[in-house]
Design a protein around this motif. Sequence first.
Motif, PDB file in Angstrom:
ATOM      1  N   SER A  29       0.815  -1.220   0.000  1.00 37.86           N
ATOM      2  CA  SER A  29       0.000   0.000   0.000  1.00 37.86           C
ATOM      3  C   SER A  29       0.848   1.269   0.000  1.00 37.86           C
ATOM      4  O   SER A  29       0.381   2.312  -0.444  1.00 37.86           O
ATOM      5  N   LEU A  49      -4.264   6.644   0.580  1.00 36.79           N
ATOM      6  CA  LEU A  49      -4.101   5.678   1.688  1.00 36.79           C
ATOM      7  C   LEU A  49      -3.121   6.133   2.775  1.00 36.79           C
ATOM      8  O   LEU A  49      -2.415   5.319   3.370  1.00 36.79           O
ATOM      9  N   TRP A  75      -4.198   4.802   6.177  1.00 33.39           N
ATOM     10  CA  TRP A  75      -4.121   3.345   6.128  1.00 33.39           C
ATOM     11  C   TRP A  75      -2.670   2.869   6.296  1.00 33.39           C
ATOM     12  O   TRP A  75      -2.384   1.946   7.046  1.00 33.39           O
ATOM     13  N   ASN A  88      -4.965  -5.421   0.350  1.00 34.64           N
ATOM     14  CA  ASN A  88      -4.741  -4.984   1.734  1.00 34.64           C
ATOM     15  C   ASN A  88      -5.849  -5.437   2.662  1.00 34.64           C
ATOM     16  O   ASN A  88      -5.598  -5.877   3.773  1.00 34.64           O
TER      17      ASN A  88
END
Lengths: 177, 696
Positions: free
Chosen positions: B284, B294, B297, B380
Amino acid sequence: MTQLAWEKPENVPVEASPQGIQWKYVIGLIVLFVGIGYLILQGTASGARYFISVDELLKGDYIGKTVRISGAVIGESIRYDPQNLIIDFTIANIPSETNDLARTLHEAVRDPKATRLAVHVRDQVKPDLLQNEAQAILTGKLGEDGIFYATEVLLKCPSRYHEIAPNQSIADPSIGK
Amino acid sequence: MLAEVGFIATFLAFGAALYAAVMAFYSVRQRDERRLLSARNAALATAPLMLVSLGALLSALLTEQYQIAYVWNVTDPNTPTFYRITALWGAQAGSLLFWSGLMSAFAFGAIALNWQAQRRLMPYVIAYTMLVLAAFLALSLFFENPFERYWIMPDDSVAKGVFALGGAVPPSAVRLAETANGLNPLLRHFGMIVHPPLLYMGFVGFIIPFAFAMAALASGDLSSNWIKATRRWTLLAWLSLSLGLVLGGRWAYDVLGWGGWWGWDPVENAAFLPWLLSTAFLHSVMIQEKRGMLKVWNMFLILGTFSAVIFGTFATRSGLVDSVHSFARSAIGFPLFFFWFAITAMSVGLLLWRWRRGELRDERRLHGWLSRETLFVLNNVIFVMLFIAIFWGSFGAPIFSELFMGTTITLGKDYFLQVTPPLFLALFILMGVAPLSAWGATTLLRLGKALIAPSLLAALVVLSLALLQPTEPLVLLIYGLIALSGTVALWETARGAAARHKRLGENWYTAFTALIARNRRRYGGYLIHLSIALLGIGALGSELYQQETQRTLAVGQSLELGGYVMRYDGFLGGQIAEDGRIMDIAQVTVLRDGREVARLRPRRDFYPNAEGMNTMTIPSAHSTLEGDFYVLLVDWEPISAQNATFKVFINPLINLIWWSSLLLILGTLIGMYPERRVALATATVEPSSQLAGAKA
C-alpha cells in the motif's frame, strides 16, 4: 540554516482533497467483511474446543464432545505399543495453574486424592516429551467407558519451560548432584 | 569480571537510551540543536555499549563461566563451541539482551544514515527508538538479568545476584561445571544459529519504519518522506521475518518429527501476524508514493505491524500460550503487556489526532474496480482479514471466552484450515491480476487479453503437476490460480526484456539486466511473487497429498509407499557423539524402480545429562524436487534391534517451500538495491521531498 529544520515545510503541495464518500466501494467492502466475518464465525463454531480441567470434564456433560483438557502425566502409567502406535497413560487433575508449574505438576502426580483419567491415543508415535510430571494438553472426546480418546497431544515439560536452579550441592563439593 | 562488564555496559546503554529519548523530546520543545546533538550521540552510543554487553555474555559462554546463572542454565562442559554461540539466544534472558542489541544496531544505522537527509524527523526518530530500547533494556536489567551469578550465603543457601551480597562467596567452579544444565536438546539444530537471529531481526527491524511513522505524525511532516527514508529498512525487516518464518518451519520439520512444518501453533501465528500487516504495508505504500492515497491506512498498517511485534513478543515470552516454541513462563509478562498497551495507545492517539485535523487526506479517489489501486486496496483488506482471522483463532477467542464466558475456548488447526484457505487463494488471484492492471483505470477486456499468455503458462505448470501424481480437478484449478501469480511475474519480465531486445537491439542478457536495473522495485517484486507462488504450490501439495505408513520391519525386510521401497538394513546402537549424546541409528535403503536412490539414518538421540526432556527423535529424508521420503525411527527391539518400527511420510513438493526462499532473498535484494543516480536526481525535484532539512 539548521533552525529551519524545525519549521514546517511550506512548499508541500496540499491538493484540494476530494470530498464525499465513494459508496460503491464502501458497500463492496461491507459485503467482503460480512462474508469473511461469516467464515470466521462458522470456523469458530466448528473449531471451538472448551479448555477444561480433568475435574470439570468428569463433572460436566461432556461425553462425546470434543474438548481440550490439561493434566499431569503419571509416568508409571505410560504404556506404548510401537507396532500399532497406541499410547495409553493416565493423567491427574491439576487444581489451578500457578507460577510454579513444576511444583503443581509434581504435587498433582503424588496426590492420591487427585482425580485421574485414563487416556488412549491411536496412530501416534510416542512424543519425546511424554514422561512423568509433564503437562499434557489433549484434544479429544471422553468416551462412555470413562476413557479419554485423544486425537491431539501437546506436552509441556516443566523443566524446559522453567529455569532450573542448582541445588545445595554446589555449596558443598562432598555432596553428590 | 565478565558479569560486571556486561552488567555495567547494559546499565549504561539503558541510561544512554533513556537520556537520548528525554533529550530528543526536550530539544524539540526548546528548538535546541545542541540538545538534539547530545541526544543523537547518546543514542549512537547504545550500539557499542550493547556490543560490549553481548560480547561479555558470549565470552562468558565460551569460557565456561558457570557462576553466571545463564551460562549454567544453557551450557555444560560437553557443549560444543557452535552451540555455545547459539546459547546466546537459547533462553529468555540471553535472547532478550540479544534483541536489545539488535535494536540498538538498527537504531544506530537508521540515525547515522538519515541524520542529514531527515533532520526534521530525527528528534522524534531518536526519541521513539530509544524509548522502546530503554523499555527492553529495563526488562533485562530488572526482570531477566543474564549477568546474575550464584553465590553461597553464610547460611549455606544458594542466592542469585550480579554482585556479591554481604558475606557471600562464589560456589566451587568444579561443582558448578559438574552440575551445569546444558542447552535444551530441542535447540541443538544447525538452524538455530540462523532462525532466531533472523526472526529477531525481522521483529526488531520494524522499529525503524515505526519510529519514522511516529516521527512523521509527531512532527507534522506527513509527506511520503518517512516512507522513502524507511523503504529499505522495512524490506530488510520483512525479508528477515520471512526467512525466520520459513527456517522456523524447517526446524520444526527436522526436529519435532511429526512430518509437518506449520502447525498453526499460537507462537508461529504470533510471528506470522506482523508479517501479514507488513506485507500489506509494502504494497500500500506504493499507492501513497504514486497516487498520494491511503495515508491513514499506511500509518495504521505500520503502527499495527509494530504493535503486533510487541504483542507477539509478549505472547511468546510471558507463558500466555501453550506451545513448543514458547519460552519459560516469566515475570516479564505484565511489564511487557503494559508496554504493548502503552505503545499501541500512543500510536493510535497520535494517528487519530492528525486524522481529525484533516492532515492525512488523500489526494486522489479510487477509479473503477479493476484499477491497480483498487486491486491493491482489496489485497490490503484481505491481508488485514487474514490478520483478524488468525489473531482471533490464536488469541482472540481464548481471551474473549475467558473474560466474558467464564470458560476458555481454544480453536485448533481445523479452524485455521477452514478459514484461511479462501483468503490465501484470494491473495494469489490478486497477485496474478493486479500487476497487469494500470494505475487509474483498466478495462476488463484489456486485463483479459493480458492474462492469456500467463494463463497458458500456468496451464503448463498444472499439467506437469497432474502428471506427477493423480490430483482432483478442484485442486488442479487451485494449483493453476497459484501458478498464475508466478507466471504473470515471469511473463511480464520476459515481455519487458523482449521489447528492449526488439526496440533497442540489445542482446537478451543486456535487455534483461537493463530492464531490471531500470525498475528494480517492480522486478524484484515479481521475483518475490514467483517465490511465493512456489511456496504456495509446495504448501498445498505437501498438505493435501501427504502419504504416511508405519511398519515394524525385521532386518532385511521392506515396506512400500508411494512407489518407493524402504529396506531395513541394520542398526547401530549406543553411538556416542562428541557432545556426549548417545545415538541409536537405524540404517535403511530407499529404492525406486529397483534402483537404490538413498541410504538414510533415522535415529533417536539420548542426552544423559539433560534434565527433563532427554530424548530426541531425529528424522532422515531423501529430498527431490518431487518431494521428500521422510523416515522416523519409532522403536526397536532392545539389544538385538532385530526388529525396528518406522513411521514413513511422503511429503510431495515440500522442497519448493525451502527453495522458494532463495528467490525471495534475491527478489528482495534486487528491490532494496539503490536506484541509479539518474533516478535519484529526478526524485529530488519532487515537491514533497523538498524539505528544509533535506536542503540544509
